[in-house]
Scaffold this motif. Sequence first.
Motif, PDB file in Angstrom:
ATOM      1  N   GLU A  49       1.504  -2.051  13.046  1.00 39.91           N
ATOM      2  CA  GLU A  49       1.586  -1.617  11.648  1.00 39.91           C
ATOM      3  C   GLU A  49       1.124  -0.174  11.471  1.00 39.91           C
ATOM      4  OE1 GLU A  49      -0.412  -4.092   8.882  1.00 39.91           O
ATOM      5  OE2 GLU A  49       0.853  -5.850   9.268  1.00 39.91           O
ATOM      6  N   ARG A  50      -0.032   0.152  12.025  1.00 34.60           N
ATOM      7  CA  ARG A  50      -0.595   1.493  11.842  1.00 34.60           C
ATOM      8  C   ARG A  50       0.352   2.570  12.361  1.00 34.60           C
ATOM      9  NH1 ARG A  50      -2.757   4.109  15.666  1.00 34.60           N
ATOM     10  NH2 ARG A  50      -3.253   2.229  16.866  1.00 34.60           N
ATOM     11  N   VAL A  53       3.390   2.908  10.048  1.00 30.66           N
ATOM     12  CA  VAL A  53       3.015   3.644   8.831  1.00 30.66           C
ATOM     13  C   VAL A  53       3.026   5.143   9.094  1.00 30.66           C
ATOM     14  CG1 VAL A  53       1.073   4.149   7.294  1.00 30.66           C
ATOM     15  CG2 VAL A  53       1.678   1.778   7.789  1.00 30.66           C
ATOM     16  N   ARG A  60       1.362   0.832   4.209  1.00 31.61           N
ATOM     17  CA  ARG A  60       1.162  -0.375   5.015  1.00 31.61           C
ATOM     18  C   ARG A  60       1.806  -1.584   4.334  1.00 31.61           C
ATOM     19  NH1 ARG A  60      -2.347  -1.800   9.223  1.00 31.61           N
ATOM     20  NH2 ARG A  60      -3.255   0.283   9.125  1.00 31.61           N
ATOM     21  N   ARG A  64       4.555  -4.100   6.025  1.00 32.48           N
ATOM     22  CA  ARG A  64       4.368  -5.549   6.100  1.00 32.48           C
ATOM     23  C   ARG A  64       5.541  -6.292   5.485  1.00 32.48           C
ATOM     24  NH1 ARG A  64      -2.139  -5.908   4.650  1.00 32.48           N
ATOM     25  NH2 ARG A  64      -2.852  -5.314   6.749  1.00 32.48           N
TER      26      ARG A  64
END
Length: 231
Positions: A49-50, A53, A60, A64
């Motif tokens: 995820e990081r 982003v 974020r 998701r």
Amino acid sequence: MSVTGSPASSVWSADQIGRVAAPLREQVVTLVRDAILGFRLQPGQRLVERELVEQLGVSRATVREVLRQLAVEGLVTVVPQRGAIVTALTPDDAADLYEMRASLEALAVQRFVQRATPDQVAALRAAVAEIERTADAADPQDQLYAKDRFYEVLLAGSGSRPLQETLAGLQARVRLLRATSLAVPGRPREAAAELRAVVDAVEAGDADAASAACARHIQNAASTALARLHS
């Protein structure tokens, strides 16, 4: 075919977002989906995820939502303690999907012969011509979009809502398999010839021959994809 690790920044860049008039989430879904189907993101690869982003320049929450959408489509798998990864179909999964396709699409072809309008038959021929045109395209997405158009016309002309709904549920994983088989040199040309045989039988009004030609096409695609998955 499985690769571990996280997405490389060369897969995409943030300036790809916002170029078209579509909601941000939809743009990101399309971007990540195309990267998966084009094997720029490999089966088994982690989707952190990081990093998404940072690389895509979105929130974020958006990342998701995108991962949840792609998980629903079957292109992303969420693994406990590990997070999201690009779905890696096993040979057994692929074999089952091809058997399902062979039955469902053969029936769709039969219904198309019985129910399609002359305009829809002409549109199916045009879709095959586009598949032939893109068979040597450098961008595999062109081939996938051409195949998508063929099946869009086929299912619309079949006039069967149950078939359309059932195949829609398989669509993303079918596209993943389609991308796998079309990535094999020479296969796009073979596929175009096989689908031309389907349309020839459709235009002749021969539902049995069209259905058999469709089944042969899927069997050949299965052989190609399964050999690649086993490698």
